[in-house]
Design a protein around this motif. Sequence first.
Motif, short mmCIF file in Angstrom:
data_model
loop_
_atom_site.label_atom_id
_atom_site.label_comp_id
_atom_site.label_asym_id
_atom_site.label_seq_id
_atom_site.Cartn_x
_atom_site.Cartn_y
_atom_site.Cartn_z
N GLU A 147 0.82 -1.21 0.00
CA GLU A 147 0.00 0.00 0.00
C GLU A 147 0.85 1.26 0.00
OE1 GLU A 147 -3.28 0.00 2.66
OE2 GLU A 147 -4.18 -1.62 1.51
N PRO A 148 0.46 2.31 -0.73
CA PRO A 148 -0.68 2.30 -1.59
C PRO A 148 -0.35 1.63 -2.92
CG PRO A 148 0.35 4.46 -1.65
CD PRO A 148 1.13 3.63 -0.68
N ASN A 149 -1.28 0.79 -3.41
CA ASN A 149 -1.15 0.22 -4.74
C ASN A 149 -1.66 1.24 -5.76
OD1 ASN A 149 -0.16 -2.53 -4.13
ND2 ASN A 149 -2.02 -2.55 -2.87
N LEU A 150 -1.42 0.94 -7.03
CA LEU A 150 -1.71 1.93 -8.06
C LEU A 150 -3.16 2.41 -8.01
CD1 LEU A 150 -0.30 1.93 -11.62
CD2 LEU A 150 -2.68 2.44 -11.28
N HIS A 151 -4.11 1.46 -7.82
CA HIS A 151 -5.53 1.88 -7.86
C HIS A 151 -5.85 2.82 -6.70
CE1 HIS A 151 -6.02 -1.50 -5.02
NE2 HIS A 151 -7.14 -0.94 -4.66
N GLN A 152 -5.15 2.62 -5.56
CA GLN A 152 -5.42 3.51 -4.42
C GLN A 152 -4.92 4.92 -4.71
OE1 GLN A 152 -3.41 0.63 -1.92
NE2 GLN A 152 -5.26 0.39 -0.69
N VAL A 153 -3.78 4.99 -5.41
CA VAL A 153 -3.21 6.29 -5.76
C VAL A 153 -4.14 7.02 -6.74
CG1 VAL A 153 -1.28 7.44 -6.92
CG2 VAL A 153 -0.83 5.54 -5.36
N VAL A 154 -4.57 6.32 -7.79
CA VAL A 154 -5.34 7.03 -8.83
C VAL A 154 -6.80 7.23 -8.41
CG1 VAL A 154 -3.77 6.35 -10.66
CG2 VAL A 154 -5.79 4.95 -10.24
N GLN A 155 -7.33 6.30 -7.60
CA GLN A 155 -8.73 6.49 -7.15
C GLN A 155 -8.82 7.58 -6.09
OE1 GLN A 155 -10.22 2.53 -6.21
NE2 GLN A 155 -10.76 2.16 -8.36
N ASP A 156 -7.69 7.92 -5.50
CA ASP A 156 -7.65 9.06 -4.58
C ASP A 156 -7.87 10.35 -5.38
OD1 ASP A 156 -7.20 10.26 -2.03
OD2 ASP A 156 -5.21 10.87 -2.74
N VAL A 157 -7.39 10.35 -6.64
CA VAL A 157 -7.60 11.51 -7.52
C VAL A 157 -9.00 11.43 -8.14
CG1 VAL A 157 -6.83 12.66 -9.65
CG2 VAL A 157 -5.15 11.60 -8.10
N ASN A 158 -9.35 10.25 -8.63
CA ASN A 158 -10.63 10.05 -9.31
C ASN A 158 -11.23 8.71 -8.88
OD1 ASN A 158 -12.75 9.60 -10.98
ND2 ASN A 158 -11.63 9.90 -12.90
N ALA A 216 -11.88 5.79 -11.29
CA ALA A 216 -10.80 5.18 -12.09
C ALA A 216 -10.91 3.66 -12.08
CB ALA A 216 -9.44 5.63 -11.55
N ARG A 217 -10.57 3.06 -13.22
CA ARG A 217 -10.61 1.60 -13.39
C ARG A 217 -9.18 1.12 -13.63
NH1 ARG A 217 -16.08 0.69 -14.58
NH2 ARG A 217 -15.83 -1.28 -15.66
N VAL A 218 -8.82 0.01 -12.98
CA VAL A 218 -7.44 -0.47 -13.05
C VAL A 218 -7.42 -1.97 -13.30
CG1 VAL A 218 -5.24 -0.68 -11.81
CG2 VAL A 218 -6.68 1.33 -11.43
N VAL A 219 -6.66 -2.40 -14.31
CA VAL A 219 -6.43 -3.83 -14.54
C VAL A 219 -4.97 -4.12 -14.21
CG1 VAL A 219 -6.34 -5.68 -16.25
CG2 VAL A 219 -8.24 -4.05 -16.26
N TYR A 220 -4.76 -5.09 -13.35
CA TYR A 220 -3.43 -5.50 -12.93
C TYR A 220 -3.05 -6.81 -13.60
CZ TYR A 220 -3.64 -2.30 -8.85
OH TYR A 220 -3.71 -1.21 -8.01
#
Length: 273
Positions: free
Chosen positions: A84-95, A98-102
Amino acid sequence: MDEIEVEFEHGTKPHTARCYDYFLGGKTNYAIDREAALQALNANPHAMVAARQNRGFMHRASRYVAKETGIDQFLDIGTGIPTEPNLHQVVQDVNPRARVVYSDNDPIVLAHARALMNSTPEGDTAYIEADVREPDRILEYARKTLDLSRPLALSAVALFHFIPKEDDPYGLMRRLTAPLAPGSALIFSHAAIDLDDGQMAALAEQYSRSVTPTRLATRQETADFFEGMELMDPGIVPTSEWRMDLDNDAIPHQPGTVTAAEAGVWAGVGIKH
Ligand SMILES: C[S@@+](CC[C@H](N)C(=O)[O-])C[C@H]1O[C@@H](n2cnc3c(N)ncnc32)[C@H](O)[C@@H]1O
């Protein structure tokens, strides 16, 4: 596959994901990984600093892309063990939408994928166990969650140095980026051969011997991955110098306290024409 099966299958050979987890201070690693990581530290005493600087770049770059370009969908290949923070946490904090595929090729990442799936209710996350050398399979899976007719950000951070030349790393990158819409971003880093006096080369040699084949790149060879793209400011720089003015680095670090040689990894963000 549960964690015990993963250990049974993978506790006998060190893996990059688990060595990296060790360098980041995580606990998802086995004795064999720690041994390889300590050998890496013997080869290059800055290995831990380099891993943390790389992770900090991933945080800053993904947040920057989400904020500055408005891109709201991300495909992250070579995800790593959740930290933590993983990528989705970083970008979902902005938006939060946001949708993330890992995607990663180490089954232990899949065993911990729950941590990658804790999306906001408005957004979405998904995970596929796949090798970056299967770009079509990854893109086909990504299409279930992401709309490839709109710009997305492809994140390939600290991944391509594990792709041997004979597997055509540049060709793989072209196959991954060709179907992406103009305006899409590439968030990228690559271990460097020309930032220090041979410590990274010693690390790559040790990794190649005991973990996985590892190849280094010059600044120009790193820039070549951005074919058909315009580099965002400040271009290709050491991870420790990429937009240190941004305040979103979850890994504490004062700008200027880590040298380029210690960081040892080139980094950049490009936008597709
Ligand atoms: C150094 S970690 C980087 C993790 C994350 N991207 C970051 O920068 O914080 C490299 C990751 O790439 C994964 N990896 C290595 N070779 C791969 C391959 N051929 N295909 C997919 N993933 C790979 C490893 O399992 C590991 O999780």
